[in-house]
Design an enzyme around this catalytic site. Structure first.
Site, mmCIF file in Angstrom:
data_model
loop_
_atom_site.group_PDB
_atom_site.id
_atom_site.type_symbol
_atom_site.label_atom_id
_atom_site.label_comp_id
_atom_site.label_asym_id
_atom_site.label_seq_id
_atom_site.Cartn_x
_atom_site.Cartn_y
_atom_site.Cartn_z
ATOM 1 N N ASN A 161 81.648 55.065 -28.598
ATOM 2 C CA ASN A 161 82.537 53.898 -28.554
ATOM 3 C C ASN A 161 81.875 52.725 -27.827
ATOM 4 O OD1 ASN A 161 84.920 52.517 -29.035
ATOM 5 N ND2 ASN A 161 85.883 53.228 -27.157
ATOM 6 N N LYS A 214 79.915 63.600 -33.970
ATOM 7 C CA LYS A 214 79.040 62.489 -34.354
ATOM 8 C C LYS A 214 77.774 62.447 -33.510
ATOM 9 C CE LYS A 214 77.494 58.176 -34.328
ATOM 10 N NZ LYS A 214 76.661 57.549 -33.281
ATOM 11 N N PRO A 266 75.269 61.947 -39.590
ATOM 12 C CA PRO A 266 76.305 61.668 -38.588
ATOM 13 C C PRO A 266 77.358 60.738 -39.200
ATOM 14 C CG PRO A 266 74.084 61.153 -37.758
ATOM 15 C CD PRO A 266 73.985 61.329 -39.238
#
Length: 301
Positions: free
Chosen positions: A122, A219, A236
């Site tokens: 993030n 991921k 990914p």
DNA sequence: TAGGGACCTGCC
DNA sequence: GCAGGTCCCT
């Protein structure tokens, strides 16, 4: 005691290899350009200092040219890769023209890749670079011939001394805890030896095992497998790839969200379509989505 | 297995 | 408000 210094030259075809495009594409995070035509980079305990010359690059490094060639995947023909991928997925073909010289990189230091991608959660590129550089400051200094200092990516015995509060103060945010917990967990499992042994595991087991580490979800695990462990078939699935997959291959999912199940379905789809080229093909799609900003706001339709 | 929310920081 | 998610909880 000084380390040996290697100097070599590499001729390049700009369609096949664009150094800048490769090192800023988000696969690696420790390259910088102090001046036009000049790049400095590092991977683990290796450093490179590359100057653009007529038709190629003149490189100074603490490792021989074979390390450079391995990092940039010089043994793989970009032209042949593009031909295979265009055949398997015609929708990817046109993107190559917009990304000349893009290559899938092959870092040698899995530890650096692991900690780097834990920092990507993030997050965005400039800050990721800043964080990885900060971690690298805990590594041993390596003085280049020109007097500048490169850093070996710190080993676990260095990283174990870094505190969460220290990293928070350095702007890691909640990823500070991921990093310190990851260090503890790696040490508990056997440290560098354990990490090195992962190279011998089959890809499905490697992916599963990486996911059990703190701060490492599906991921990040797949990024580490793809870049750090050279598992070129791994894809990914991040927010960009999700959007690409929905747009190109799974239009029915336009109103859905990315679940664990759909994650695997997308990954399997890429493997079936591109085989061992899946990871590189995914990286091309990712870069295109990133550069052309199509990730911003999917129209609710 | 899915869905929802919190979480650091910085830049659009 | 969102970024190359992960973790934790129904």
């Amino acid at each position: 005691m000084t380390d040996p210094i290697y100097q070599f030259r590499r001729e390049i075809d700009p369609v096949d290899f664009d150094l800048a495009r490769c090192v800023v594409s988000g696969q690696v995070f420790r390259w910088e350009s102090p001046a036009p035509g000049h790049w400095r980079g590092a991977d683990g305990a290796t450093w490179w200092d590359a100057h653009e010359v007529l038709g190629g690059w003149s490189v100074v490094s603490n490792q021989p040219s074979s390390t450079w060639d391995r990092f940039f995947r010089g043994d793989v023909s970009g032209a042949e890769f593009r031909a295979r991928v265009t055949l398997a997925g015609p929708e990817v073909g046109p993107l190559f023209a917009m990304l000349p010289g893009h290559r899938l990189l092959r870092p040698a230091c899995a530890r650096e890749v692991l900690f780097s991608f834990v920092c990507t959660a993030n997050n965005h590129l400039p800050r990721i670079r800043r964080m990885v550089r900060h971690l690298a400051e805990f590594g041993i200094p390596m003085t280049r011939p020109d007097g500048t200092v490169a850093r070996a990516f710190p080993t676990l015995d260095k990283l174990v001394l870094v505190s969460e509060s220290q990293l928070r103060a350095a702007g890691f945010g909640y990823r500070a805890a991921y990093v310190t917990q990851l260090v503890q967990e790696l040490v508990a499992r056997g440290g560098e030896t354990w990490l090195d042994d992962l190279r011998n595991r089959p890809t499905p087991e490697l992916r599963r095992t990486l996911r059990t580490l703190p701060g490492v979800g599906p991921k990040v695990a797949d990024c580490v497998a793809l870049f750090g462990f050279d598992r070129t078939e791994v894809v990914p699935v991040d927010t960009h790839v999700w959007q690409i997959a929905v747009r190109h291959y799974f239009p029915d999912w336009a109103a859905e969200t990315l679940t664990a199940r759909r994650y695997e379905q997308i990954a399997e789809f890429f493997i079936e379509r591109f085989g061992p080229d899946a990871g590189w093909a995914h990286q091309v799609l990712f870069c295109d989505n990133l550069i052309h900003g199509r990730s911003r706001r999917i129209p609710k339709a």
